[in-house]
Design a protein around this motif. Structure first.
Motif, mmCIF file in Angstrom:
data_model
loop_
_atom_site.group_PDB
_atom_site.id
_atom_site.type_symbol
_atom_site.label_atom_id
_atom_site.label_comp_id
_atom_site.label_asym_id
_atom_site.label_seq_id
_atom_site.Cartn_x
_atom_site.Cartn_y
_atom_site.Cartn_z
ATOM 1 N N ASP A 40 50.629 2.393 -29.400
ATOM 2 C CA ASP A 40 49.492 1.654 -29.309
ATOM 3 C C ASP A 40 48.090 2.660 -28.839
ATOM 4 O OD1 ASP A 40 48.076 -0.705 -29.289
ATOM 5 O OD2 ASP A 40 48.386 -1.267 -26.872
ATOM 6 N N ASN A 41 48.000 3.766 -29.547
ATOM 7 C CA ASN A 41 46.970 4.625 -29.222
ATOM 8 C C ASN A 41 46.043 4.264 -30.610
ATOM 9 O OD1 ASN A 41 45.528 7.039 -29.391
ATOM 10 N ND2 ASN A 41 47.163 8.248 -28.870
ATOM 11 N N GLU A 42 45.099 3.553 -30.289
ATOM 12 C CA GLU A 42 44.064 3.015 -31.012
ATOM 13 C C GLU A 42 43.169 4.339 -31.487
ATOM 14 O OE1 GLU A 42 42.204 -0.795 -31.128
ATOM 15 O OE2 GLU A 42 43.997 -1.770 -30.286
ATOM 16 N N LYS A 43 42.558 5.007 -30.569
ATOM 17 C CA LYS A 43 41.763 6.088 -31.057
ATOM 18 C C LYS A 43 42.530 6.938 -32.258
ATOM 19 C CE LYS A 43 39.245 10.208 -29.417
ATOM 20 N NZ LYS A 43 39.728 11.466 -28.819
ATOM 21 N N ARG A 44 43.589 7.351 -31.842
ATOM 22 C CA ARG A 44 44.393 8.513 -32.826
ATOM 23 C C ARG A 44 44.895 7.619 -34.157
ATOM 24 N NH1 ARG A 44 42.636 12.949 -31.312
ATOM 25 N NH2 ARG A 44 42.990 13.324 -29.071
ATOM 26 N N PHE A 45 45.063 6.256 -34.077
ATOM 27 C CA PHE A 45 45.390 5.380 -35.273
ATOM 28 C C PHE A 45 44.129 5.346 -35.992
ATOM 29 C CE2 PHE A 45 44.507 1.229 -37.154
ATOM 30 C CZ PHE A 45 45.580 1.250 -38.204
ATOM 31 N N GLU A 46 42.877 5.048 -35.585
ATOM 32 C CA GLU A 46 41.959 4.907 -36.121
ATOM 33 C C GLU A 46 41.448 6.324 -37.090
ATOM 34 O OE1 GLU A 46 39.118 3.222 -37.954
ATOM 35 O OE2 GLU A 46 40.271 2.130 -36.635
ATOM 36 N N GLU A 47 41.634 7.456 -36.211
ATOM 37 C CA GLU A 47 41.501 8.680 -36.740
ATOM 38 C C GLU A 47 42.391 9.024 -38.119
ATOM 39 O OE1 GLU A 47 40.101 11.243 -32.915
ATOM 40 O OE2 GLU A 47 42.084 11.614 -33.759
ATOM 41 N N LEU A 48 43.629 8.870 -37.926
ATOM 42 C CA LEU A 48 44.501 8.915 -39.088
ATOM 43 C C LEU A 48 44.315 8.032 -40.190
ATOM 44 C CD1 LEU A 48 47.934 9.372 -36.990
ATOM 45 C CD2 LEU A 48 46.567 11.112 -37.864
ATOM 46 N N ILE A 49 43.997 6.671 -39.727
ATOM 47 C CA ILE A 49 43.934 5.688 -41.048
ATOM 48 C C ILE A 49 42.466 5.989 -41.714
ATOM 49 C CG2 ILE A 49 42.782 3.913 -39.770
ATOM 50 C CD1 ILE A 49 45.492 3.005 -42.170
ATOM 51 N N THR A 50 41.657 6.361 -41.195
ATOM 52 C CA THR A 50 40.479 6.855 -41.893
ATOM 53 C C THR A 50 40.369 8.185 -42.730
ATOM 54 O OG1 THR A 50 38.936 6.176 -39.928
ATOM 55 C CG2 THR A 50 37.798 7.595 -41.347
ATOM 56 N N GLU A 51 41.454 8.843 -42.204
ATOM 57 C CA GLU A 51 41.736 10.171 -43.016
ATOM 58 C C GLU A 51 42.530 9.652 -44.133
ATOM 59 O OE1 GLU A 51 41.257 13.716 -44.570
ATOM 60 O OE2 GLU A 51 40.068 12.811 -42.968
ATOM 61 N N ILE A 52 43.619 8.725 -44.060
ATOM 62 C CA ILE A 52 44.315 8.353 -44.977
ATOM 63 C C ILE A 52 43.672 7.529 -46.037
ATOM 64 C CG2 ILE A 52 46.217 6.648 -45.543
ATOM 65 C CD1 ILE A 52 47.461 7.243 -42.942
ATOM 66 N N GLY A 81 51.627 -6.400 -31.849
ATOM 67 C CA GLY A 81 50.554 -7.304 -31.915
ATOM 68 C C GLY A 81 49.325 -7.004 -31.850
ATOM 69 N N SER A 82 48.997 -5.813 -32.625
ATOM 70 C CA SER A 82 47.786 -5.113 -32.473
ATOM 71 C C SER A 82 47.014 -5.798 -33.767
ATOM 72 C CB SER A 82 47.881 -3.556 -32.715
ATOM 73 O OG SER A 82 46.658 -3.036 -32.986
ATOM 74 N N VAL A 83 45.906 -6.636 -33.389
ATOM 75 C CA VAL A 83 45.132 -7.409 -34.645
ATOM 76 C C VAL A 83 44.330 -6.185 -35.347
ATOM 77 C CG1 VAL A 83 43.374 -8.966 -34.783
ATOM 78 C CG2 VAL A 83 45.314 -9.350 -33.370
ATOM 79 N N ARG A 84 43.867 -5.274 -34.510
ATOM 80 C CA ARG A 84 43.008 -4.326 -35.126
ATOM 81 C C ARG A 84 43.704 -3.612 -36.169
ATOM 82 N NH1 ARG A 84 38.910 -2.181 -37.215
ATOM 83 N NH2 ARG A 84 38.066 -0.105 -36.754
ATOM 84 N N MET A 85 44.945 -2.878 -35.812
ATOM 85 C CA MET A 85 45.594 -2.007 -36.647
ATOM 86 C C MET A 85 46.069 -2.794 -37.784
ATOM 87 S SD MET A 85 47.759 0.004 -33.937
ATOM 88 C CE MET A 85 47.099 0.986 -32.515
ATOM 89 N N CYS A 86 46.565 -4.131 -37.567
ATOM 90 C CA CYS A 86 46.819 -4.953 -38.629
ATOM 91 C C CYS A 86 45.799 -5.243 -39.687
ATOM 92 C CB CYS A 86 47.606 -6.368 -38.216
ATOM 93 S SG CYS A 86 48.973 -6.268 -37.451
#
Length: 157
Positions: A40-52, A81-86
């Motif tokens: 549930d690490n939204e900051k790191r998720f956001e960095e990785l998904i942006t790069e992907i 249940g993470s809406v943002r990540m989904c």
């Protein structure tokens, strides 16, 4: 490094080595993105998904990587249940909402069965048509979301 919380190093590898986006780094087949979602690490998720996403069609392939049980990062986001990540994952490739794991469960199915109402509603919006949603709400063995929920509830009574 992802398991050791060295995310700056993980991001640098992601940035300079696109093959790392699909690399399975745990015994169960997690990618760094799976780990960021599960933690549930939204900051790191956001960095990785942006790069992907910056890698175009190659990035889409990274989002389709399945763990040992067949779960993609979107399955993990739905379970959390993470809406943002989904939303972020499904925006890149809406067809990921219908990808099935080894049990025949889609991210849409998992969000519903595990009571992740907001994630379920988010994925419902992505599904679009009634027929598509009905297909995504049924496992390969024919079980529906409703039948699975009823079976789970019976265990508590």
């Amino acid at each position: 490094m992802a398991r050791e919380d060295k995310w700056d190093e993980v991001f640098n590898i992601y940035k300079w080595t696109p093959l790392a986006h699909k690399a399975k780094i745990t015994n169960s087949g997690d990618t760094a993105l799976h780990i960021a979602v599960s933690d549930d690490n939204e900051k790191r998720f956001e960095e990785l998904i942006t790069e992907i996403i910056s890698k175009g069609s190659e990035g889409k392939k990274a989002l389709k990587v399945k763990k040992e049980q067949g779960n993609t990062a979107l399955h993990a986001a739905a379970l959390m249940g993470s809406v943002r990540m989904c939303q972020r994952i499904a925006k890149v490739d809406p067809l990921l909402v219908g990808v099935r794991n080894e049990d025949g469960e889609t991210p849409f199915f998992l969000a519903a069965v595990h009571g992740k109402k907001e994630a379920f509603l988010c994925l419902l919006e992505v599904c679009g048509s009634k027929d598509t949603c009905e297909d995504y709400s049924r496992r390969n063995d024919g079980d529906t979301i409703l039948r699975s929920c009823c079976r789970s509830w019976r265990l508590f009574w």
